[in-house]
Design an enzyme around this catalytic site. Structure first.
Site, PDB file in Angstrom:
ATOM      1  N   ASN A   1       0.736  -1.186   0.010  1.00 25.65           N
ATOM      2  CA  ASN A   1       0.086   0.036  -0.123  1.00 25.65           C
ATOM      3  C   ASN A   1       0.879   1.106   0.106  1.00 25.65           C
ATOM      4  OD1 ASN A   1      -1.823   1.964   0.606  1.00 25.65           O
ATOM      5  ND2 ASN A   1      -2.415   1.249   2.435  1.00 25.65           N
ATOM      6  N   TRP A   2       0.980   1.924  -1.186  1.00 32.84           N
ATOM      7  CA  TRP A   2       1.871   3.015  -1.187  1.00 32.84           C
ATOM      8  C   TRP A   2       1.517   4.289  -0.676  1.00 32.84           C
ATOM      9  CZ3 TRP A   2       3.998   2.108  -7.013  1.00 32.84           C
ATOM     10  CH2 TRP A   2       4.592   1.009  -7.158  1.00 32.84           C
ATOM     11  N   LYS A   3       0.050   4.339  -0.213  1.00 37.27           N
ATOM     12  CA  LYS A   3      -0.502   5.568   0.304  1.00 37.27           C
ATOM     13  C   LYS A   3      -0.385   6.621  -0.696  1.00 37.27           C
ATOM     14  CE  LYS A   3       0.431   3.185   4.825  1.00 37.27           C
ATOM     15  NZ  LYS A   3      -0.030   3.274   6.232  1.00 37.27           N
TER      16      LYS A   3
ATOM     17  N   HIS B   1      -9.695   0.697   5.014  1.00 37.64           N
ATOM     18  CA  HIS B   1      -8.307   0.876   5.844  1.00 37.64           C
ATOM     19  C   HIS B   1      -8.323   1.870   6.913  1.00 37.64           C
ATOM     20  CE1 HIS B   1      -4.090   2.299   6.579  1.00 37.64           C
ATOM     21  NE2 HIS B   1      -3.769   1.139   5.822  1.00 37.64           N
TER      22      HIS B   1
ATOM     23  N   GLU C   1      -6.943   4.409   7.955  1.00 37.93           N
ATOM     24  CA  GLU C   1      -6.702   5.721   7.505  1.00 37.93           C
ATOM     25  C   GLU C   1      -8.021   6.401   6.699  1.00 37.93           C
ATOM     26  OE1 GLU C   1      -3.047   5.529   5.405  1.00 37.93           O
ATOM     27  OE2 GLU C   1      -1.926   4.899   7.610  1.00 37.93           O
TER      28      GLU C   1
ATOM     29  N   GLU D   1      -5.171  -5.519  10.748  1.00 38.41           N
ATOM     30  CA  GLU D   1      -4.193  -4.348  11.128  1.00 38.41           C
ATOM     31  C   GLU D   1      -4.742  -3.533  12.273  1.00 38.41           C
ATOM     32  OE1 GLU D   1      -2.274  -3.035   6.775  1.00 38.41           O
ATOM     33  OE2 GLU D   1      -3.970  -1.866   7.369  1.00 38.41           O
TER      34      GLU D   1
ATOM     35  N   GLY E   1       2.347   2.156  10.598  1.00 35.96           N
ATOM     36  CA  GLY E   1       3.301   3.099  10.605  1.00 35.96           C
ATOM     37  C   GLY E   1       4.057   3.447  11.839  1.00 35.96           C
TER      38      GLY E   1
ATOM     39  N   SER F   1       3.521  -2.216  10.417  1.00 33.68           N
ATOM     40  CA  SER F   1       4.811  -2.180  10.519  1.00 33.68           C
ATOM     41  C   SER F   1       5.564  -3.277  10.173  1.00 33.68           C
ATOM     42  CB  SER F   1       5.157  -1.713  11.994  1.00 33.68           C
ATOM     43  OG  SER F   1       4.725  -0.265  12.373  1.00 33.68           O
TER      44      SER F   1
ATOM     45  N   GLY G   1       2.639  -1.082   4.333  1.00 33.47           N
ATOM     46  CA  GLY G   1       2.480   0.175   3.983  1.00 33.47           C
ATOM     47  C   GLY G   1       4.151   0.682   3.813  1.00 33.47           C
ATOM     48  N   GLY G   2       4.744   1.365   4.727  1.00 32.38           N
ATOM     49  CA  GLY G   2       5.930   2.116   4.522  1.00 32.38           C
ATOM     50  C   GLY G   2       7.049   1.208   3.927  1.00 32.38           C
TER      51      GLY G   2
HETATM   52  C1  PEP Z   1      -0.632  -0.063   6.015  1.00 32.50           C
HETATM   53  O1  PEP Z   1      -0.732   1.278   5.847  1.00 32.50           O
HETATM   54  O2  PEP Z   1      -1.831  -0.797   5.616  1.00 32.50           O
HETATM   55  C2  PEP Z   1       0.389  -0.268   6.759  1.00 32.50           C
HETATM   56  C3  PEP Z   1       0.431  -1.708   7.392  1.00 32.50           C
HETATM   57  O3  PEP Z   1       1.255   0.541   6.952  1.00 32.50           O
HETATM   58  P1  PEP Z   1       2.696   0.118   7.721  1.00 32.50           P
HETATM   59  O4  PEP Z   1       3.220  -1.178   6.980  1.00 32.50           O
HETATM   60  O5  PEP Z   1       3.703   1.281   7.358  1.00 32.50           O
HETATM   61  O6  PEP Z   1       2.425  -0.082   8.973  1.00 32.50           O
END
Ligand code: PEP
Length: 251
Positions: free
Chosen positions: A9-11, A95, A97, A167, A173, A213, A234-235
């Site tokens: 997920n590049w957000k 998600h 967010e 999640e 994050g 994470s 994500g990141g």
């Molecule tokens: C996400 O945004 O779905 C996520 C898991 O982010 P991160 O890996 O950065 O925690």
């Protein structure tokens, strides 16, 4: 047994031009594992056409990070299921967010899940508790509620393409990933819930992912567990080599 699924997920990062560069780097870095692992990239909406073109001929799949449930209409700024389906095979829904910053409810998630399936898109539905909910001992109840409302009226036949990402909101994050034993336990509960709602076959067919994470350093702690079918990243998905190491761990 379905293949493990690792989604990036590049957000809200990158332009169409930089997304193509990252896509090409991911294709190269994951070449040895793309048979064994279903790899899904979720760039921003504006990059979907360019990334779709860059993925042509590869085994990697494309996801949108969200979409509206309506097919068309006066919804300024929104993107419809047919618009997404023109380029992508998957869509991330619910998600945290989206829930936190855009007021998305479980009822919205449910409308989107139904719309995705109607349009042949495989939904990756995110569920997870906040830190406060965990501290109050409400993790399982919160997730049960998100599943019951978010997947309401789906039925076994329409649950075939589902992936659910557990999640924990506090782990996203944060560099504070969920303890792998606890992630495994909650994902087991999700599997049981799916089996109860849609039958054993549907329960075992759905792919259940951990997200929060995940990095190349900790991925194996989650992905080596038989009950965890993959990861939503994500990141760490913004770095092709790091993401490829997570894919390798899934394999
Ligand atoms: C996400 O945004 O779905 C996520 C898991 O982010 P991160 O890996 O950065 O925690």
């Amino acid at each position: 047994m379905p293949r493990p699924l690792v989604a990036g997920n590049w957000k809200m990062n990158g332009t169409a031009a930089t997304a193509v560069g990252l896509t090409e780097a991911v294709i190269a870095a994951t070449a040895a594992d793309a048979d064994a692992v279903q790899i899904v990239l979720a760039p921003p909406f504006t990059a979907l056409p360019a990334v779709a073109a860059a993925l042509a001929g590869s085994q990697l799949r494309l996801a949108a990070q969200d979409m509206h449930w309506l097919e068309r209409g006066a919804m300024t700024g929104a993107v419809s299921p047919p618009m997404v389906a023109e380029f992508a095979s998957h869509v991330i829904l619910g998600h945290s967010e989206r829930r936190a910053h855009f007021g998305e409810t479980d009822i919205d998630v449910n409308r989107k899940v139904h719309a995705a399936i109607r349009h042949g898109l495989a939904p990756i539905v995110c569920v997870g508790e906040t830190r406060l909910q965990r501290d109050e001992g409400r993790t399982d109840a919160v997730i049960e509620c998100q599943l019951r409302l978010g997947l309401g009226d789906l039925g076994a036949d329409r649950s075939a393409s589902l992936a659910i990402a557990y999640e924990p909101v506090w782990a996203i994050g944060s560099n504070d990933p969920c303890d792998p034993d606890e992630a495994d336990r909650v994902i087991g509960q999700i599997r049981d819930w799916l089996a109860g709602a849609f039958g054993d076959e549907a329960g075992s067919r759905a792919r259940l992912l951990y997200g929060g994470s995940v990095t190349s350093g900790n991925a194996v702690q989650y992905l080596s567990r038989p009950g965890i079918d993959g990861a939503l990243v994500g990141g760490a998905s913004l770095d092709a080599d790091g993401f490829a190491a997570i894919v390798r761990a899934a394999r």
